[in-house]
Design a protein around this motif. Structure first.
Motif, PDB file in Angstrom:
ATOM      1  N   GLU A 160       0.905  -1.287  -0.091  1.00 38.81           N
ATOM      2  CA  GLU A 160      -0.014  -0.047  -0.076  1.00 38.81           C
ATOM      3  C   GLU A 160       0.889   1.350  -0.114  1.00 38.81           C
ATOM      4  O   GLU A 160       2.058   1.415   0.963  1.00 38.81           O
ATOM      5  CB  GLU A 160      -0.769  -0.032   1.358  1.00 38.81           C
ATOM      6  N   SER A 161       0.654   2.010  -0.918  1.00 37.73           N
ATOM      7  CA  SER A 161       1.426   3.453  -0.955  1.00 37.73           C
ATOM      8  C   SER A 161       1.304   4.093   0.375  1.00 37.73           C
ATOM      9  O   SER A 161       0.233   4.288   0.765  1.00 37.73           O
ATOM     10  CB  SER A 161       1.000   4.345  -2.086  1.00 37.73           C
ATOM     11  N   THR A 204       3.215   4.756  -7.026  1.00 36.98           N
ATOM     12  CA  THR A 204       1.983   4.930  -7.845  1.00 36.98           C
ATOM     13  C   THR A 204       1.400   3.424  -7.946  1.00 36.98           C
ATOM     14  O   THR A 204       2.017   2.497  -7.891  1.00 36.98           O
ATOM     15  CB  THR A 204       2.114   5.473  -9.014  1.00 36.98           C
ATOM     16  N   ASP A 205      -0.031   3.414  -8.143  1.00 39.44           N
ATOM     17  CA  ASP A 205      -0.810   2.027  -8.460  1.00 39.44           C
ATOM     18  C   ASP A 205       0.155   1.320  -9.398  1.00 39.44           C
ATOM     19  O   ASP A 205       0.586   2.126 -10.614  1.00 39.44           O
ATOM     20  CB  ASP A 205      -2.205   2.365  -8.541  1.00 39.44           C
ATOM     21  N   GLY A 206       0.061   0.346  -9.672  1.00 39.35           N
ATOM     22  CA  GLY A 206       0.423  -0.844 -10.616  1.00 39.35           C
ATOM     23  C   GLY A 206       1.336  -1.873 -10.255  1.00 39.35           C
ATOM     24  O   GLY A 206       1.372  -2.278  -9.054  1.00 39.35           O
ATOM     25  N   ASP A 207       2.049  -2.538 -11.103  1.00 37.72           N
ATOM     26  CA  ASP A 207       2.608  -3.659 -10.904  1.00 37.72           C
ATOM     27  C   ASP A 207       4.181  -3.373 -10.715  1.00 37.72           C
ATOM     28  O   ASP A 207       4.886  -2.585 -11.587  1.00 37.72           O
ATOM     29  CB  ASP A 207       2.739  -4.767 -11.909  1.00 37.72           C
ATOM     30  N   PHE A 208       4.757  -3.812  -9.561  1.00 39.72           N
ATOM     31  CA  PHE A 208       6.205  -3.519  -9.389  1.00 39.72           C
ATOM     32  C   PHE A 208       6.948  -4.847  -9.066  1.00 39.72           C
ATOM     33  O   PHE A 208       6.228  -5.805  -8.803  1.00 39.72           O
ATOM     34  CB  PHE A 208       6.385  -2.597  -8.147  1.00 39.72           C
ATOM     35  N   LEU A 209       8.328  -4.823  -8.930  1.00 43.59           N
ATOM     36  CA  LEU A 209       9.339  -5.894  -8.637  1.00 43.59           C
ATOM     37  C   LEU A 209       9.944  -5.641  -7.343  1.00 43.59           C
ATOM     38  O   LEU A 209      10.530  -4.332  -7.350  1.00 43.59           O
ATOM     39  CB  LEU A 209      10.140  -6.276  -9.947  1.00 43.59           C
ATOM     40  N   VAL A 210      10.061  -6.549  -6.696  1.00 44.34           N
ATOM     41  CA  VAL A 210      10.995  -6.440  -5.200  1.00 44.34           C
ATOM     42  C   VAL A 210      11.815  -7.406  -5.329  1.00 44.34           C
ATOM     43  O   VAL A 210      12.023  -8.430  -5.504  1.00 44.34           O
ATOM     44  CB  VAL A 210      10.075  -7.000  -4.004  1.00 44.34           C
ATOM     45  N   HIS A 268      10.424 -10.386  -7.774  1.00 41.20           N
ATOM     46  CA  HIS A 268       9.246 -10.881  -6.908  1.00 41.20           C
ATOM     47  C   HIS A 268       8.216  -9.999  -7.295  1.00 41.20           C
ATOM     48  O   HIS A 268       8.260  -8.690  -6.947  1.00 41.20           O
ATOM     49  CB  HIS A 268       9.429 -10.733  -5.357  1.00 41.20           C
ATOM     50  N   PRO A 269       7.146 -10.574  -7.889  1.00 43.08           N
ATOM     51  CA  PRO A 269       6.095  -9.461  -8.378  1.00 43.08           C
ATOM     52  C   PRO A 269       5.286  -9.158  -7.221  1.00 43.08           C
ATOM     53  O   PRO A 269       4.755  -9.840  -6.505  1.00 43.08           O
ATOM     54  CB  PRO A 269       5.375 -10.185  -9.624  1.00 43.08           C
ATOM     55  N   VAL A 270       4.968  -7.650  -7.197  1.00 45.63           N
ATOM     56  CA  VAL A 270       3.952  -7.368  -6.082  1.00 45.63           C
ATOM     57  C   VAL A 270       3.023  -6.104  -6.593  1.00 45.63           C
ATOM     58  O   VAL A 270       3.265  -5.763  -7.796  1.00 45.63           O
ATOM     59  CB  VAL A 270       4.583  -6.488  -4.851  1.00 45.63           C
ATOM     60  N   LYS A 271       1.818  -5.955  -6.452  1.00 47.52           N
ATOM     61  CA  LYS A 271       0.922  -5.128  -6.764  1.00 47.52           C
ATOM     62  C   LYS A 271       0.863  -3.650  -5.723  1.00 47.52           C
ATOM     63  O   LYS A 271       0.887  -4.175  -4.405  1.00 47.52           O
ATOM     64  CB  LYS A 271      -0.500  -5.425  -6.835  1.00 47.52           C
ATOM     65  N   VAL A 272       1.122  -2.531  -6.087  1.00 48.71           N
ATOM     66  CA  VAL A 272       0.921  -1.469  -5.543  1.00 48.71           C
ATOM     67  C   VAL A 272      -0.563  -0.795  -5.530  1.00 48.71           C
ATOM     68  O   VAL A 272      -0.990  -0.755  -6.686  1.00 48.71           O
ATOM     69  CB  VAL A 272       2.148  -0.478  -5.656  1.00 48.71           C
ATOM     70  N   VAL A 273      -1.274  -0.545  -4.368  1.00 46.41           N
ATOM     71  CA  VAL A 273      -2.305   0.104  -4.228  1.00 46.41           C
ATOM     72  C   VAL A 273      -2.530   1.302  -3.579  1.00 46.41           C
ATOM     73  O   VAL A 273      -1.378   1.371  -2.759  1.00 46.41           O
ATOM     74  CB  VAL A 273      -3.653  -0.997  -3.790  1.00 46.41           C
TER      75      VAL A 273
END
Length: 388
Positions: A279-280, A339-345, A362-367
């Motif tokens: 979560e941002s 920002t919202d979207g798909d990111f990598l960790v 490692h894929p994550v979703k930012v909301v």
């Protein structure tokens, strides 16, 4: 009048790993102070740790001191205390003379003012009058190598341009005390050599007192006769710079060094929004699984890198204190504006001296977290923005 430019006695500063607890503790401390109760700064509360613990030293005018140690040992925290960004929890700091500091890229600049306007702004804040700034203006611009961009807003500058301008202002105002953090590593090689020579000139010709933080051993050896070695906020050596680095090598080897065998099996990301959701502007946790064979008491640093879908780094966070294998396999990452979207960790356990190991992509979703959870519910309720 003191014989020293800087005096530090039994300095201690603590921080909290949890943002929520930090806000709670701050409210409690302010309430206690307003009610007239004594502060309880000497005791650690849940999630708190000592970033600095018992630091003492004194510097005469014209003296120089290097601050060395591993990432997270307290070097930058000490500079921020000296510059007055925040107060110590315990101890005493005495500063005698006008001080200039370069401890963060772009710190002290107004982003919507031009470089020229910021020269005047910073000069006044450092105690110069307008006529003195005018006399040094051309020298500042020439040294910074900003050129025609001096009339452009600082918000349009690259990080290197901001560092060059900030350093140029700091050295040409000829402060009594100069604090320089490792932000100088942002500049190019030629400018770093130029900056090193400028600091040497201040020490030799202007009787300026200098405190320098840098991971470049040769620069510290060239500029600073003495160094203070910190380890987890505790001073372990104060003396000749060459001997300080020898002690530093001993500590890194005794802490595990190449004897540490760490098999990094994987990690997972969790937040109030769920698994693999960030979560941002809210903290989140990274749990990792390790297979440790050699030194079960070794303390190993952790670095978390967040990249966008094109694998370009957007944020890097290092754990405030190293983890102790087998006791704490979780790192709480402070809030990051994303920002919202798909990111990598990407997660890195250790460094070059501590058996570094990586897990990437490692894929994550930012909301979006601009809408708070209902504070009265036992279970978090995630509300996402919708577009109609």
């Amino acid at each position: 009048m003191s014989d020293y430019a800087i005096e530090v006695r039994d300095l201690r500063k603590k921080f909290c790993r949890s943002l929520k607890r930090s806000l709670l503790y701050g409210t409690m401390d302010v309430s206690r102070a307003m009610a007239g109760f004594p502060n309880r700064n000497s005791a650690l509360r849940t999630s708190e740790f000592w970033a600095l613990d018992g630091v003492s030293f004194a510097l005469e005018p014209g003296g120089s001191l290097g601050l060395i140690g591993a990432n997270g040992c307290g070097k930058s925290t000490l500079l921020r205390l000296l510059s007055g960004i925040f107060p110590p929890d315990e101890g005493e700091i005495n500063i005698h003379g006008r001080m200039a500091s370069l401890i963060a890229v772009g710190a002290g600049f107004h982003p919507h003012m031009s470089g020229a306007e910021n020269i005047y702004l910073n000069g006044v804040l450092l105690g110069l009058n307008v006529s003195e700034i005018k006399q040094r203006f051309d020298q500042i611009v020439e040294f910074s190598e900003i050129g025609d961009f001096i009339e452009a807003p600082v918000s349009t500058y690259s990080s290197g341009m901001r560092v060059r301008l900030g350093f140029s202002i700091a050295v040409h105002t000829k402060p009594n005390i100069l604090l320089v953090d490792e932000v100088m590593s942002v500049g190019d090689t030629r400018f770093r050599r130029k900056a090193s020579q400028a600091m040497l000139n201040l020490l030799q010709n202007s009787n300026t007192t200098l405190i320098l933080v840098s991971h470049n051993m040769e620069v510290v050896k060239e500029i600073c006769e003495h160094s203070l070695l910190l380890s987890h906020g505790v001073p372990v050596f104060h003396g000749d710079t060459q001997k300080a680095y020898e002690k530093y090598d001993e500590i890194t080897k005794s802490a595990g060094g190449e004897d540490v065998v760490t098999d990094f099996l994987g990690f997972r990301v969790e937040s109030d929004g769920g698994a693999d959701v960030i979560e941002s502007n809210r903290e989140f946790n990274v749990f990792f699984e390790l297979h440790h064979e050699a030194v079960t008491t070794a303390e190993i640093p952790v670095t978390i890198v967040i990249a966008d879908s094109s694998n370009r780094t957007v944020a890097t966070v290092r754990s405030p204190t190293p983890i102790r294998i087998g006791q704490s396999n979780c790192v709480t990452v402070p809030p990051i504006p994303l920002t919202d979207g798909d990111f990598l960790v990407h997660c890195k356990i250790g460094n070059g001296l501590h058996g570094a190991s990586h897990h990437r992509n490692h894929p994550v979703k930012v909301v979006d977290s601009s809408i708070d959870h209902w504070s009265g519910l036992c279970y978090p309720l995630l509300i996402r923005k919708t577009v109609t």
